[in-house]
Design an enzyme around this catalytic site. Structure first.
Site, PDB file in Angstrom:
ATOM      1  N   SER A  14      -6.876   2.769  28.249  1.00  0.00           N
ATOM      2  CA  SER A  14      -6.278   3.968  27.640  1.00  0.00           C
ATOM      3  C   SER A  14      -6.841   5.257  28.237  1.00  0.00           C
ATOM      4  CB  SER A  14      -6.544   3.978  26.136  1.00  0.00           C
ATOM      5  OG  SER A  14      -6.054   2.806  25.554  1.00  0.00           O
ATOM      6  N   THR A  41      -8.541  -2.836  27.161  1.00  0.00           N
ATOM      7  CA  THR A  41      -8.895  -3.522  25.920  1.00  0.00           C
ATOM      8  C   THR A  41      -7.924  -3.198  24.795  1.00  0.00           C
ATOM      9  OG1 THR A  41     -11.222  -3.573  26.511  1.00  0.00           O
ATOM     10  CG2 THR A  41     -10.712  -3.775  24.173  1.00  0.00           C
ATOM     11  N   CYS A  42      -7.628  -1.920  24.594  1.00  0.00           N
ATOM     12  CA  CYS A  42      -6.801  -1.524  23.446  1.00  0.00           C
ATOM     13  C   CYS A  42      -5.452  -2.225  23.457  1.00  0.00           C
ATOM     14  CB  CYS A  42      -6.607  -0.008  23.429  1.00  0.00           C
ATOM     15  SG  CYS A  42      -5.430   0.528  22.193  1.00  0.00           S
ATOM     16  N   CYS A  47      -6.972  -3.253  19.994  1.00  0.00           N
ATOM     17  CA  CYS A  47      -6.275  -2.584  18.888  1.00  0.00           C
ATOM     18  C   CYS A  47      -4.839  -3.069  18.664  1.00  0.00           C
ATOM     19  CB  CYS A  47      -6.217  -1.074  19.135  1.00  0.00           C
ATOM     20  SG  CYS A  47      -7.696  -0.375  19.855  1.00  0.00           S
ATOM     21  N   LYS A  50      -4.446  -6.846  17.786  1.00  0.00           N
ATOM     22  CA  LYS A  50      -5.149  -6.981  16.496  1.00  0.00           C
ATOM     23  C   LYS A  50      -4.286  -6.454  15.349  1.00  0.00           C
ATOM     24  CE  LYS A  50      -7.108  -3.736  14.776  1.00  0.00           C
ATOM     25  NZ  LYS A  50      -8.412  -3.180  15.070  1.00  0.00           N
ATOM     26  N   TYR A  98       2.932   1.037  30.441  1.00  0.00           N
ATOM     27  CA  TYR A  98       1.778   1.748  31.020  1.00  0.00           C
ATOM     28  C   TYR A  98       1.950   1.919  32.530  1.00  0.00           C
ATOM     29  CZ  TYR A  98      -1.458   2.515  27.217  1.00  0.00           C
ATOM     30  OH  TYR A  98      -2.072   3.025  26.101  1.00  0.00           O
ATOM     31  N   TYR A 177     -16.937  -3.893  12.829  1.00  0.00           N
ATOM     32  CA  TYR A 177     -15.477  -3.754  12.798  1.00  0.00           C
ATOM     33  C   TYR A 177     -14.786  -5.085  13.122  1.00  0.00           C
ATOM     34  CZ  TYR A 177     -15.255   1.461  13.523  1.00  0.00           C
ATOM     35  OH  TYR A 177     -15.318   2.829  13.430  1.00  0.00           O
ATOM     36  N   GLU A 181     -12.653  -7.402  10.556  1.00  0.00           N
ATOM     37  CA  GLU A 181     -11.195  -7.390  10.732  1.00  0.00           C
ATOM     38  C   GLU A 181     -10.681  -8.808  10.978  1.00  0.00           C
ATOM     39  OE1 GLU A 181     -10.473  -4.542  13.859  1.00  0.00           O
ATOM     40  OE2 GLU A 181     -10.555  -2.845  12.456  1.00  0.00           O
ATOM     41  N   ARG A 198     -26.259 -10.804   9.723  1.00  0.00           N
ATOM     42  CA  ARG A 198     -27.727 -10.831   9.650  1.00  0.00           C
ATOM     43  C   ARG A 198     -28.321  -9.781   8.715  1.00  0.00           C
ATOM     44  NH1 ARG A 198     -29.279  -8.563  15.732  1.00  0.00           N
ATOM     45  NH2 ARG A 198     -28.281  -6.535  15.532  1.00  0.00           N
ATOM     46  N   HIS A 461       2.706  12.386  -6.996  1.00  0.00           N
ATOM     47  CA  HIS A 461       2.649  11.369  -8.050  1.00  0.00           C
ATOM     48  C   HIS A 461       3.883  10.477  -8.020  1.00  0.00           C
ATOM     49  CE1 HIS A 461       1.340   9.714 -11.854  1.00  0.00           C
ATOM     50  NE2 HIS A 461       2.570   9.860 -12.317  1.00  0.00           N
ATOM     51  N   GLU A 466      -3.410  10.514  -4.719  1.00  0.00           N
ATOM     52  CA  GLU A 466      -3.447  11.702  -5.573  1.00  0.00           C
ATOM     53  C   GLU A 466      -4.833  11.865  -6.206  1.00  0.00           C
ATOM     54  OE1 GLU A 466      -1.195  11.644  -9.407  1.00  0.00           O
ATOM     55  OE2 GLU A 466      -0.596   9.639  -8.776  1.00  0.00           O
TER      56      GLU A 466
END
Ligand code: NDP
Length: 478
Positions: A14, A41-42, A47, A50, A98, A177, A181, A198, A461, A466
């Site tokens: 990216s 990676t992303c 990301c 995932k 890309y 993370y 996830e 751990r 609402h 809120e």
């Protein structure tokens, strides 16, 4: 001196792709080398796949809730091969996008590994060399396994997306993370998930109350989460109680992702620090990531590397070698895609736009895509308390949608406020779609909004968010 290019970018993730495109748009002659798939990676192993897995896994609870809301549904079942086939097609499409963006910007692409030969020369894997006035290293990072015997028997996050079948049971090691996830994703997809962390509580560095609620919710969904627990021994079940397989690779923590034959296929027997012995269909190490700096020729050039191998840069992403810059995970700053993109754009502004632009790493909102999600911006209560006197406002409740479905899920809305300036120093949300919510709350916090600014805003609402503008009395001061 004339160069082949104004800019040579090493790495098509990216950050690298954005820097290349923006620089080319400013009139620079740009080339980019990528040894693997375009998108990094992303897009390819992080990301994007995932998040699609998060969506896939969320349907399980969705079906349960649908019945509670009066829908009649037949048998439901998840077909991993159908999903993963579609996922691969989508990633191919995104990789094409890309590539197309680079082509459209006039960036020349080299589909091979590149390293630095000198301060202005890049050597490609085919032996050719290219010169450039500026070289940008954007090679990212990779997952690492811990230094335990037989660690090669465990997968890393890259491997999950390539699985032919889902394991019936999995041990996930780590509490960051990626560990949390994937624990939620795989649990949602019907895998029996055990997680060893751990430390005393998962998601170190996040707000304590938010971490506690996420851990409770993960356990409530059936994830067998053990804190204060780590692996002491692992091996194929036939060799249990023995020691490391003789002749097995001796993997140090930074060599992990290089399992040339792909991930180990077959059950793994594991002994934990708490004495528990169990056999799992698979083990996933989510024990952190290391910068990809090995073999790039950086040390020979005098580019300074940090303790974990990360490239040391100044606020303009420039290394000690003036023609060499670095952005993204390889610099070990904040390992987040939007940060790498910001760094890439700031680099282009600085070098080709004539506007020296430092990267602002303050008050970065982020989300952990657990179920429910954890969204956060600014200081945790624990850190804020160390800095100055604070007030803490929280609302924790059963949201309407889940309560109606008969679930006991709770959400948390939390503001950490400076007593003196009244500024909201931190906002922490544990709730479905907290990633979406924190993006918007992040604008207010970044603008320096006070608690009174939040209070002056009329509630929408009925929503969960809120509560962020209706909390009138601090639950505690410190
Ligand atoms: P993290 O650094 O977040 O977590 C690593 C975890 O592994 C920690 O819980 C750590 O424990 C544990 N660990 C480290 N070494 C060992 C060991 N030897 N034995 C046992 N446990 C160990 O890394 P991740 O891999 O989860 O993620 C890397 C980065 O990627 C994140 O920091 C984040 O910036 C980014 N990311 C962002 C996402 C998002 O925005 N949603 C999603 C995924 C990744 P301890 O806490 O004790 O150090």
């Amino acid at each position: 001196m004339s160069f082949d290019y104004n800019l040579f970018v090493i790495g098509g993730g990216s950050g690298g792709v954005r820097a290349a495109r923006v620089s080319a748009g400013m009139g620079a002659k740009v080339a980019l080398a990528e040894e693997s798939r375009m998108g990094g990676t992303c897009v390819i192993r992080g990301c994007v796949p995932k998040k699609l897995m998060v969506y896939a896994s969320g349907f399980r609870e969705g079906f349960v809730d649908a019945r509670a809301y009066g829908w009649e549904l037949g048998e439901t079942a998840f077909d991993w091969s159908a999903f993963s086939g579609k996922l691969r097609t989508e990633l191919d499409r995104l990789e094409g996008v890309y590539r197309g963006l680079l082509d459209g910007s006039g960036v020349e692409i080299f589909d091979q590994r590149a390293k630095l030969a000198d301060a202005h020369t890049v050597e490609l894997a085919d032996g050719t060399t290219k010169t450039a006035k500026h070289i940008l290293v954007a090679t990212g990072g990779r997952p690492v396994r811990p230094d335990v015997p037989n660690a090669h028997l465990g997968m890393v996050s890259d491997d999950i997306f390539l699985l032919e079948t889902l394991p019936k049971s999995i041990l996930i090691v780590g509490g960051g993370y990626i560990a949390c996830e994937f624990a939620c994703i795989l649990n949602g997809l019907g895998v029996q998930v055990t997680q060893y962390y751990r430390g005393a509580q998962i998601l170190r560095g996040f707000d304590g109350e938010a971490r506690g609620l996420v851990a409770d919710m993960m356990r409530g969904q059936g994830i067998d989460l053990h804190c204060g627990t780590n692996i002491v021994e692992m091996c194929p079940p036939g060799e249990r109680g023995g020691h490391a397989i003789s002749g097995g690779p001796d993997m140090g923590p930074t060599e992990a992702a290089d399992t040339a034959d792909g991930p180990h296929d077959g059950p793994v027997w594991v002994k934990a620090t708490n004495g528990r012995e169990q056999t799992f269909d698979a083990v996933l190490f989510a024990t952190g990531r290391a910068p990809n700096t090995a073999g790039l020729g950086l040390e020979d050039l005098g580019v300074a590397l940090g303790r974990r191998g990360e490239i040391e840069v100044d606020e303009y992403s420039q290394t000690g070698v003036p023609s060499v810059y670095a952005i993204g995970d390889v610099t070990g700053r904040v390992q987040l895609t939007p940060v790498a993109i910001r760094e890439g754009m700031a680099f282009a502004e600085t070098v080709f736009g004539g506007r020296p632009t430092p990267v602002d790493h303050d008050l970065i909102p982020s989300a952990v895509f657990t179920q429910p999600e954890l969204g956060t911006v600014g200081l945790t209560e624990e850190d804020a308390r160390e800095q100055e006197p604070i007030e803490v406002y929280t609302a924790s409740f059963r949201p309407m949608r889940e309560a109606f479905a008969g679930r006991s899920d709770r959400v948390l809305m939390k503001l950490v406020v400076s007593k003196e300036s009244r500024k909201v120093l931190g906002c922490h949300i544990v709730a479905p779609e907290a990633g979406e919510l924190i993006q918007l709350a992040g604008i207010a916090v970044k603008m320096g909004a006070t608690k009174e600014d939040f209070d002056r805003t009329v509630a929408v609402h009925p929503t969960m968010a809120e509560e962020l503008v209706t909390m009138r009395t601090p639950v505690r001061t410190a």
